[in-house]
Write a protein that holds these residues in place. Structure first.
Motif, mmCIF file in Angstrom:
data_model
loop_
_atom_site.group_PDB
_atom_site.id
_atom_site.type_symbol
_atom_site.label_atom_id
_atom_site.label_comp_id
_atom_site.label_asym_id
_atom_site.label_seq_id
_atom_site.Cartn_x
_atom_site.Cartn_y
_atom_site.Cartn_z
ATOM 1 N N THR A 173 -28.211 3.141 -8.381
ATOM 2 C CA THR A 173 -28.067 3.519 -6.984
ATOM 3 C C THR A 173 -26.705 4.149 -6.779
ATOM 4 O O THR A 173 -25.908 4.288 -7.720
ATOM 5 C CB THR A 173 -28.273 2.305 -6.054
ATOM 6 N N PHE A 174 -26.429 4.544 -5.539
ATOM 7 C CA PHE A 174 -25.201 5.261 -5.204
ATOM 8 C C PHE A 174 -24.441 4.460 -4.154
ATOM 9 O O PHE A 174 -25.029 4.000 -3.176
ATOM 10 C CB PHE A 174 -25.551 6.657 -4.681
ATOM 11 N N ILE A 175 -23.145 4.282 -4.377
ATOM 12 C CA ILE A 175 -22.361 3.423 -3.477
ATOM 13 C C ILE A 175 -21.297 4.233 -2.745
ATOM 14 O O ILE A 175 -20.819 5.242 -3.264
ATOM 15 C CB ILE A 175 -21.719 2.248 -4.257
ATOM 16 N N PRO A 176 -20.959 3.774 -1.516
ATOM 17 C CA PRO A 176 -21.423 2.552 -0.853
ATOM 18 C C PRO A 176 -22.857 2.681 -0.358
ATOM 19 O O PRO A 176 -23.279 3.765 0.059
ATOM 20 C CB PRO A 176 -20.453 2.411 0.325
ATOM 21 N N SER A 177 -23.597 1.556 -0.359
ATOM 22 C CA SER A 177 -24.977 1.580 0.111
ATOM 23 C C SER A 177 -25.435 0.171 0.446
ATOM 24 O O SER A 177 -24.627 -0.768 0.474
ATOM 25 C CB SER A 177 -25.897 2.216 -0.942
ATOM 26 N N TYR A 178 -26.733 0.009 0.658
ATOM 27 C CA TYR A 178 -27.326 -1.266 1.056
ATOM 28 C C TYR A 178 -27.173 -2.301 -0.058
ATOM 29 O O TYR A 178 -27.537 -2.057 -1.209
ATOM 30 C CB TYR A 178 -28.796 -1.038 1.385
ATOM 31 N N GLY A 179 -26.656 -3.475 0.296
ATOM 32 C CA GLY A 179 -26.292 -4.472 -0.703
ATOM 33 C C GLY A 179 -27.448 -5.163 -1.395
ATOM 34 O O GLY A 179 -27.262 -5.775 -2.456
ATOM 35 N N MET A 180 -28.671 -5.083 -0.833
ATOM 36 C CA MET A 180 -29.795 -5.809 -1.437
ATOM 37 C C MET A 180 -30.247 -5.212 -2.764
ATOM 38 O O MET A 180 -30.883 -5.897 -3.557
ATOM 39 C CB MET A 180 -30.977 -5.877 -0.482
#
Length: 352
Positions: A96-103
């Protein structure tokens, strides 16, 4: 070329799904003696395990076939089941790509799957040059793209997402939890073009049913069949199904409430930009606004002391606070409080 059989875990391919009493009989009867239910009460019967009434209505609204829809216990179940279906623990990977949804991170850890986190560029967009070398890893099974992204609020470029969908041989999950607030079109219209695409949406945001915990996945029938094979038999309660159907039968009210939120967001953005303590207001395609301040920790604490709760996101984006768009009354109170804090801050600076 995408090959679903190569992506699915072997034990899931061989899994025989549990068949509940309501799976085996789908009609309407006068006497039910098949599911060991209590014969008394109003909620004594098991709910529809396949949520067919919701799927029928969503099919009409979204323009997809009913067999392309999965109803989950929140979007979190959609995310978790993707790991269970496609990733072998301690072997396969997700990205995934950050920052993003923590789940994404939490679900990866629960399922013992390595999660590769690639940083977005300074415009909060995906750097495809950095990404490309990861796409050839045969153990990389899932890519999560949150668009509109949380907490940054922006959508990713269509051409970037299409590049990933066409290049990657695994599953791409586009998390569109906030898509109803955006002027960008959903990628649901691209399902026919990409067999490796899963769209995740939710009733928790624009539909105002966060307490109901119902999410949706849209994909081709083969992927949806896998989701239905792995999910718990009765994952959505009768009460929650009824709440969703009531919302879906009142689209006019949905549009009214959504437009109120969007109008309030526009006003809130303008007022925030006028405040001295706000360094930057990031563009948003969602129902929240990310702002940069001098000290997020300090401002968050000051707002908490005045019983106004925002989200301190400085652990993800330096000195940034995420503000959900509330009612007109709530937004007014927030701005008045921030104005007072700005004045106090200026007075302190002038006294030094």
């Amino acid at each position: 070329m995408f090959n679903l059989e190569k992506i699915v875990r072997p034990n899931i391919q061989q899994l025989k799904a549990y068949s509940s009493a309501r799976d085996e009989f789908k009609g309407i009867a006068e006497v039910y003696l098949d599911a060991n239910e209590n014969p008394f009460g109003t909620l004594n019967r098991y709910p529809d395990p396949q949520q067919m009434a919701i799927k029928k209505r969503l099919s009409e609204i979204k323009g997809v076939n009913e067999n392309q829809i999965f109803i989950g216990n929140g979007s979190d179940e959609v995310i978790d089941l993707a790991f269970r279906i496609f990733c072998n623990p301690s072997k396969d990977k997700a990205l995934t790509f950050i920052p993003s949804y923590g789940m994404y991170n939490v679900s990866a850890a629960i399922n013992n799957v390595e999660l590769i986190e690639l940083a977005l560029n300074q415009d909060f967009q995906i750097n495809t040059d950095v990404l490309e070398r990861y796409l050839e890893d045969e153990n990389l099974k899932l890519i999560f793209i949150c668009s509109p992204n949380n907490p940054t609020g922006n959508c990713f470029k269509n051409e970037t997402i299409e590049f990933i969908l066409s290049k990657f041989k695994g599953i791409v999950i586009i998390d569109e939890a906030y898509i109803d607030f955006s002027t960008k079109e959903s990628f649901i219209n691209q399902l026919k073009n990409y067999p490796n695409l899963i769209i995740s949406q939710t009733f928790s945001k624009a539909w105002g049913l966060a307490g109901v915990r119902v999410g949706v996945a849209y994909a081709n029938q083969e992927i949806i069949d896998l989701y239905n094979k792995v999910k718990p038999p009765y994952n959505i309660s009768a009460l929650n199904q009824e709440a969703v159907l009531n919302k879906l039968d009142n689209l006019a009210q949905f549009e009214i409430e959504k437009n109120i939120i969007l109008n309030e967001k526009e006003k809130l953005e303008k007022r925030l930009e006028e405040l001295e303590l706000v360094k930057k207001v990031y563009p948003s395609d969602a129902n929240f606004i990310l702002i940069e301040v001098t000290s997020a920790n300090e401002l968050y604490a000051q707002l908490v002391a005045r019983k106004i709760i925002t989200r301190n996101r400085s652990n993800l984006v330096r000195n940034c606070i995420r503000i959900t768009v509330g009612s007109e009354k709530e937004n007014k109170r927030l701005i008045e409080t921030l104005q007072q804090l700005s004045i106090t801050s200026s007075e302190v600076e002038n006294s030094l």
